[in-house]
Write an enzyme that holds these catalytic residues in place. Structure first.
Site, PDB file in Angstrom:
ATOM      1  N   ASN A   1       0.881  -1.203   0.354  1.00 52.67           N
ATOM      2  CA  ASN A   1       0.298  -0.301  -0.139  1.00 52.67           C
ATOM      3  C   ASN A   1       0.897   1.163  -0.153  1.00 52.67           C
ATOM      4  O   ASN A   1       1.457   1.499   0.786  1.00 52.67           O
ATOM      5  CB  ASN A   1      -1.088   0.467   1.425  1.00 52.67           C
TER       6      ASN A   1
ATOM      7  N   ARG B   1      -2.613  -2.287  -3.147  1.00 51.52           N
ATOM      8  CA  ARG B   1      -3.018  -1.406  -3.408  1.00 51.52           C
ATOM      9  C   ARG B   1      -3.393  -0.319  -4.128  1.00 51.52           C
ATOM     10  O   ARG B   1      -3.230   0.867  -4.591  1.00 51.52           O
ATOM     11  CB  ARG B   1      -3.731  -0.753  -1.820  1.00 51.52           C
TER      12      ARG B   1
ATOM     13  N   HIS C   1     -13.359   2.100   0.108  1.00 50.09           N
ATOM     14  CA  HIS C   1     -13.808   1.073   0.637  1.00 50.09           C
ATOM     15  C   HIS C   1     -13.456  -0.011   0.478  1.00 50.09           C
ATOM     16  O   HIS C   1     -14.284  -1.487   0.642  1.00 50.09           O
ATOM     17  CB  HIS C   1     -14.683   1.407   1.979  1.00 50.09           C
TER      18      HIS C   1
ATOM     19  N   ARG D   1     -13.751  14.523   8.070  1.00 53.01           N
ATOM     20  CA  ARG D   1     -14.221  14.768   6.434  1.00 53.01           C
ATOM     21  C   ARG D   1     -15.751  15.464   6.748  1.00 53.01           C
ATOM     22  O   ARG D   1     -16.340  14.557   7.523  1.00 53.01           O
ATOM     23  CB  ARG D   1     -14.653  13.618   5.684  1.00 53.01           C
TER      24      ARG D   1
ATOM     25  N   GLU E   1      -9.340  -6.270   4.867  1.00 47.66           N
ATOM     26  CA  GLU E   1      -8.424  -5.570   3.307  1.00 47.66           C
ATOM     27  C   GLU E   1      -7.255  -6.584   2.924  1.00 47.66           C
ATOM     28  O   GLU E   1      -7.324  -7.016   1.945  1.00 47.66           O
ATOM     29  CB  GLU E   1      -8.523  -4.462   3.167  1.00 47.66           C
TER      30      GLU E   1
END
Ligand code: AMP
Length: 397
Positions: free
Chosen positions: A7, A89, A178, A237, A381
């Site tokens: 990642n 990723r 996601h 956010r 994940e």
């Protein structure tokens, strides 16, 4: 089989070496301060090692990662050949990718084409891919996209009600993020309830949060949009907001659109509602328990907006069979789950308080009478990336 999961961020690179069949992680770590000085944090054999290693680019970070993985004391493999494939990723697959794929020149070109849609992440993801290709040219590389799971959404869910030219010329639409987590939870839910055809809403509630409406394993709608800013309020956010707020603030305070968006991405959400106290739900719960009104409002707003999305998706799917909670807050926040479910009693959702207080495991927390099965399923994940990578590499042999 050994899959190296990468990642890559702009100045960091996270890695894990995983067996995709068992999910066992033999080593993991983080290269940080890439482009500055460079530091490697490595975990294997139950030990943590920190080394300062110059990392002017991602290439040195990958080399440092491979070296420590092969180190006689701290490593877990003897040669690069023991890595069967690398799973990367990648944030934004745009309209180009509806599933994971083996990386070749065309794939690299298509990921580059998606840079305008993911300007912060895709360039860094590409640096990770190109560094791996240079250092381990004969190892297959796979790209796993955060957006891919959501590509089954119908146009009524993904189109924005703005002129068609922006969709046709510029690919402006809802994508969702996601996706790797939502896909993993949809698969686990199917395995746990022993069915493949059912309707569910998954609540991925962490520092970033998104919900998805899933029918028979396929995504029908999701709360994030062109970018991860949309949907429910998050740690920092704002979530869904009237675009006129941006116009008003830019005009009144002479902010640029980019400055305004940075504020909406990094200084908003529950952090803003708690008057800057924290983006961490544990701090907010602590503050609320001591009577801090701003913390109470931040939490109430979060529960309310998540519950509204569940209600909307239950309508979109004409009823749901399963509701799942995952990620940091979804897995650990029993008060959060209880508060959200208390809005949903009209749909026959009923949770068992005792089961709801058990942590860290896959568990059905609804009562036998509940019309909707409510599950807590820890996300993974990395395992999803490793499994996608292994499947593609085996199929290509
Ligand atoms: P994630 O982005 O999935 O890693 O989730 C991170 C968030 O999980 C943190 O911001 C915390 O607010 C939240 N979290 C972790 N543990 C707990 C807990 N025990 N109770 C409530 N929230 C938690």
């Amino acid at each position: 089989m050994n899959i190296l999961i990468i990642n890559a961020g702009s100045s960091s690179l996270k890695y894990q070496l995983m067996d995709p069949d068992t999910g066992v992680v033999s080593a993991k770590g983080l290269c940080e301060r890439i482009g500055l000085d460079g530091r490697l944090n490595h975990n294997a054999h139950g030990r943590k090692v920190v080394k300062d290693i110059p990392m002017p680019t991602h290439s040195e970070a990958i080399t440092a990662t491979l070296n420590i993985l092969m180190d006689p004391a701290d490593g877990v493999i003897a040669s690069v050949d023991e890595i069967d494939a690398v799973g990367h990723r990648v944030l934004h697959g745009g309209m180009e990718f509806s599933e994971s794929c083996i990386i070749n020149e065309d794939v690299i070109k298509a990921i580059k084409k998606c840079i305008p849609l993911g300007p912060l992440h895709n360039p860094a993801n590409l640096m990770g891919i190109e560094a791996c290709q240079a250092v381990m040219p004969s190892t297959p590389q796979v790209a796993v996209f955060d957006t891919a799971f959501h590509m089954t959404m119908p146009p009524k869910a993904y189109r924005y009600a703005i002129p068609t030219e922006y969709f046709e010329n510029d690919d402006i639409r809802r994508y969702g993020f996601h996706g790797t987590s939502h896909k993993y939870i949809a698969r686990r839910a199917a395995a746990l309830i022993g069915k493949t055809e059912f309707k569910m809403v998954n609540c991925h509630l962490g520092n970033g949060s998104s919900l998805s409406a899933v029918k028979d394993g396929k995504c029908m709608d999701t709360s994030m949009g062109l970018s991860p800013l949309a949907g429910v309020p998050m740690g920092t956010r704002c979530g869904d907001i009237d675009a006129c707020v941006v116009q008003f603030l830019c005009n009144k305070y002479g902010m640029t659109v980019d400055e305004c968006l940075t504020m909406l991405n990094k200084k908003s959400g529950v952090l803003a509602l708690s008057n800057g106290l924290s983006s961490d739900f544990r701090d907010l719960e602590d503050g609320a328990s001591k009577g801090d009104e701003a913390c109470k409002l931040a939490l109430e707003k979060f529960y309310y907006e998540v519950a509204k999305y569940v209600g909307a998706y239950a309508a979109a799917l004409n009823g749901i069979d399963v509701l799942t909670f995952t990620a940091g807050v979804g897995e650990n926040g029993k008060d959060t789950r209880k508060a959200i479910c208390s809005y949903l009693t009209f749909m026959g959702v009923e949770i068992d308080d005792e089961k709801n207080s058990i942590r860290g495991q896959e568990i059905c927390i609804s009562t036998p009478n509940s019309k909707v099965q409510v599950w807590v399923i820890p996300t993974n994940e990395e395992l999803m990336i490793a499994q996608d990578t292994a499947e593609l590499v085996k199929a290509a042999k």
